[in-house]
Design a protein around this motif. Structure first.
Motif, PDB file in Angstrom:
ATOM      1  N   ILE A 111     -61.213-111.594 -52.527  1.00  7.89           N
ATOM      2  CA  ILE A 111     -61.383-110.558 -51.492  1.00  7.89           C
ATOM      3  C   ILE A 111     -62.872-110.341 -51.241  1.00  7.89           C
ATOM      4  O   ILE A 111     -63.338-110.243 -50.104  1.00  7.89           O
ATOM      5  N   LEU A 112     -63.633-110.293 -52.320  1.00  9.15           N
ATOM      6  CA  LEU A 112     -65.078-110.089 -52.222  1.00  9.15           C
ATOM      7  C   LEU A 112     -65.708-111.223 -51.401  1.00  9.15           C
ATOM      8  O   LEU A 112     -66.552-111.000 -50.537  1.00  9.15           O
ATOM      9  N   LEU A 113     -65.236-112.448 -51.676  1.00  9.11           N
ATOM     10  CA  LEU A 113     -65.729-113.632 -50.964  1.00  9.11           C
ATOM     11  C   LEU A 113     -65.607-113.459 -49.454  1.00  9.11           C
ATOM     12  O   LEU A 113     -66.551-113.691 -48.711  1.00  9.11           O
ATOM     13  N   VAL A 114     -64.415-113.049 -49.036  1.00  8.13           N
ATOM     14  CA  VAL A 114     -64.151-112.903 -47.606  1.00  8.13           C
ATOM     15  C   VAL A 114     -64.898-111.692 -47.051  1.00  8.13           C
ATOM     16  O   VAL A 114     -65.536-111.769 -46.000  1.00  8.13           O
ATOM     17  N   ALA A 115     -64.866-110.600 -47.797  1.00  2.00           N
ATOM     18  CA  ALA A 115     -65.486-109.367 -47.317  1.00  2.00           C
ATOM     19  C   ALA A 115     -66.998-109.529 -47.136  1.00  2.00           C
ATOM     20  O   ALA A 115     -67.607-108.895 -46.280  1.00  2.00           O
ATOM     21  N   LEU A 116     -67.588-110.400 -47.947  1.00  2.26           N
ATOM     22  CA  LEU A 116     -69.039-110.546 -47.902  1.00  2.26           C
ATOM     23  C   LEU A 116     -69.515-111.580 -46.878  1.00  2.26           C
ATOM     24  O   LEU A 116     -70.709-111.816 -46.742  1.00  2.26           O
ATOM     25  N   LEU A 117     -68.565-112.230 -46.158  1.00  2.00           N
ATOM     26  CA  LEU A 117     -68.962-113.270 -45.198  1.00  2.00           C
ATOM     27  C   LEU A 117     -70.060-112.810 -44.224  1.00  2.00           C
ATOM     28  O   LEU A 117     -71.034-113.535 -44.019  1.00  2.00           O
ATOM     29  N   PRO A 118     -69.941-111.602 -43.625  1.00  7.53           N
ATOM     30  CA  PRO A 118     -71.006-111.171 -42.709  1.00  7.53           C
ATOM     31  C   PRO A 118     -72.374-111.062 -43.406  1.00  7.53           C
ATOM     32  O   PRO A 118     -73.380-111.501 -42.866  1.00  7.53           O
ATOM     33  N   LEU A 119     -72.362-110.533 -44.622  1.00 12.62           N
ATOM     34  CA  LEU A 119     -73.618-110.390 -45.374  1.00 12.62           C
ATOM     35  C   LEU A 119     -74.203-111.770 -45.659  1.00 12.62           C
ATOM     36  O   LEU A 119     -75.403-112.000 -45.511  1.00 12.62           O
ATOM     37  N   THR A 120     -73.328-112.694 -46.060  1.00 12.82           N
ATOM     38  CA  THR A 120     -73.774-114.058 -46.349  1.00 12.82           C
ATOM     39  C   THR A 120     -74.422-114.678 -45.121  1.00 12.82           C
ATOM     40  O   THR A 120     -75.469-115.315 -45.206  1.00 12.82           O
ATOM     41  N   ARG A 121     -73.815-114.452 -43.963  1.00  9.37           N
ATOM     42  CA  ARG A 121     -74.362-115.034 -42.729  1.00  9.37           C
ATOM     43  C   ARG A 121     -75.752-114.475 -42.452  1.00  9.37           C
ATOM     44  O   ARG A 121     -76.657-115.208 -42.064  1.00  9.37           O
ATOM     45  N   ILE A 122     -75.933-113.183 -42.701  1.00  8.38           N
ATOM     46  CA  ILE A 122     -77.254-112.578 -42.478  1.00  8.38           C
ATOM     47  C   ILE A 122     -78.293-113.190 -43.413  1.00  8.38           C
ATOM     48  O   ILE A 122     -79.392-113.558 -43.004  1.00  8.38           O
ATOM     49  N   ILE A 123     -77.934-113.342 -44.692  1.00 10.82           N
ATOM     50  CA  ILE A 123     -78.925-113.789 -45.677  1.00 10.82           C
ATOM     51  C   ILE A 123     -79.179-115.289 -45.592  1.00 10.82           C
ATOM     52  O   ILE A 123     -80.320-115.735 -45.562  1.00 10.82           O
TER      53      ILE A 123
END
Lengths: 273, 219
Positions: free
Chosen positions: B70-82
């Motif tokens: 769940i964390l993996l999917v939820a963090l996708l936007p943050l990952t894209r930013i970084i």
């Protein structure tokens, strides 16, 4: 040198208030070897931790060289603590540092240069007789050797006072004697005031000048070792000094005394209420 | 096995090691201070502070209780930013660090708790400042336990990194899923799993050997 003025320490434990130290007045003179004796749970360790303010009193004041330490700030207190060495029953050496590293620690935090530190460590090792154990780690030392390292560490910053919290209680009788004679030597050679906490009468007998008898957080009597040994006034002192088979007789005597007033026996219980 | 497959597996091992080691490193950079904060602000700690202790603990518990997928999917936007992308090894590092840092913090806290309180008291009695107690006494004394914790953390992070293969992460996990699971190539799956087992075993053994060598209590 050290003066306690109406010092009390109270804890809240669950719903009960526990009085660990109860209105203690005490004076320890410069250069003395002062014993504080009592049974387990008498509050001796808590009392001695007030001298270097590891414990803060709930009431009362503690003076060191006529300075009231009770009001000292954190920084000032750290300076004073470098003048008060302390050794423990469990030695409390740094397990990951060797002998030199342990003794150098207080010098390190006092900001002394490495070259001077090592010179001082050599002097101290000579004093405690461990020149051949420089590179050893605590786990490779015997109990007596560990306590010698702890003594060297406690003396590194040339303190005025050395506090010994049951320092010989984990050692066998022969090692105890050799550690006590080392303490005596330090007292005579360096003029360090020594405060010794113990439950063993023979420790007091061997090296102390003065002794305070403690029970239930109260100092029951204070005097020279000779006075207390020859004429113990309190029940605790008698129980500590006299052989077991004589205690009952004295207990009965004490019951007779208590009818006249001053119930010594019940003191401990009243105070936990 | 054809050459392309060997090349693929070699890449997978490299990527897995890269993700695991970089994530572990960053997780420790964040986790160690957090663990120290938890330890010193504890009720028995040297800088007792109930409020800081409570909030640090609560945030850590919050992140730790979210399942990693769940964390993996939820963090996708943050990952894209970084990182700028959400697929590949670099992108996996972001959720790995977020998941691992709180875990590392708890491991560090429990290692520090093993330090003998008598030694801390002795350090205090010698006039140490709080910072000196942390840097010169607590952390060096806890070093063997901290390193054992690190080997456990590496294995756990390695496991997480393999899971990231499901959402486009790189490494052996992605190979096991894409070839072994989706294309029914059981042999590829078994080989990748064998590699993962081997890597975990290696880290664990090497870690323990190293700890035994540096721990001065064991002589």
């Amino acid at each position: 040198m050290i003066r306690f003025e109406n010092v009390s320490k109270k804890y809240i434990s669950g719903k009960n208030e526990v009085v660990a130290v109860d209105n203690v007045n005490l004076e320890i003179g410069k250069g003395e070897i002062f014993g504080i004796i009592g049974f387990s749970g008498a509050g001796k360790s808590t009392l001695v931790r007030h001298i270097n303010l590891l414990e803060h009193p709930t009431e009362g004041n503690i003076y060191f060289d006529n300075v009231n330490l009770t009001n000292a700030g954190e920084k000032e207190l750290r300076k004073y603590r470098q003048r008060i060495g302390m050794i423990f029953q469990q030695f409390n050496l740094l397990a990951q540092r060797n002998v030199v590293g342990n003794i150098a620690y207080p010098l390190e935090i006092a900001g002394i240069k490495k070259k001077d530190r090592l010179k001082r460590v050599d002097e101290l090792l000579q004093l405690v007789g461990l020149e051949d154990k420089k590179k050893a780690y605590p786990s490779q030392l015997s109990g007596g050797q560990k306590q010698r390292v702890a003594i060297a560490r406690a003396l590194a910053t040339n303190p005025d006072v050395l506090l010994c919290d049951e320092a010989t209680s984990a050692l066998d009788p022969i090692t105890t004697r050799s550690i006590l004679s080392l303490l005596k030597e330090i007292n005579e050679k360096l003029g360090v005031t020594i405060v010794i906490i113990t439950h063993e009468m023979k420790v007091v007998e061997q090296i102390c000048d003065k002794v305070a008898v403690m029970s239930g957080g109260v100092i029951e009597e204070t005097g020279t070792v000779k006075e207390v040994f020859l004429k113990p006034k309190s029940l605790t002192a008698r129980r500590l000094i006299l052989p077991d088979d004589n205690i009952n007789i004295h207990l009965n005597e004490n019951e007779m005394f208590s009818e006249k007033g001053g119930d010594v026996n019940g003191k401990g219980n009243d105070r936990t209420a | 096995m054809e050459k392309a497959m060997i090349e693929l597996l070699k890449n997978g091992v490299d990527e897995t090691l890269y993700m695991t080691l970089v994530s572990t490193l960053i997780a420790y950079v964040i986790g160690v201070p957090l663990g120290v904060i938890l330890f010193v602000t504890d009720i028995k700690g040297i800088c007792k502070n109930r409020i800081i202790n409570f909030f640090t603990g609560a945030i850590i518990n919050l992140i730790r209780s979210v399942p990693f997928l769940i964390l993996l999917v939820a963090l996708l936007p943050l990952t894209r930013i970084i990182v700028g992308t959400t697929i590949g090894a670099d992108a996996t590092i972001v959720p790995l660090v977020v998941a691992a840092a709180p875990f590392v913090a708890r491991m560090v806290e429990s290692s520090l708790k093993e330090v003998d309180s008598g030694v801390i008291e002795a350090a205090k009695a010698m006039g140490s400042s709080k910072l000196q107690i942390i840097t010169k006494v607590i952390i060096p004394e806890a070093k063997p336990s901290l390193l054992i914790g690190a080997t456990i953390a590496i294995s756990t992070i390695l496991g997480y990194s393999a899971m990231a293969g499901f959402v486009g992460g790189g490494g052996l996990g992605a190979i096991a899923i894409n070839y072994g699971y989706y294309r029914y190539k059981t042999d590829v799956m078994l080989i990748t799993v064998a590699f993962l087992v081997l890597i975990v075993q290696l880290f664990q053994e090497a870690g323990l050997k190293f700890v035994n060598r540096i721990d001065k209590r064991l002589r």
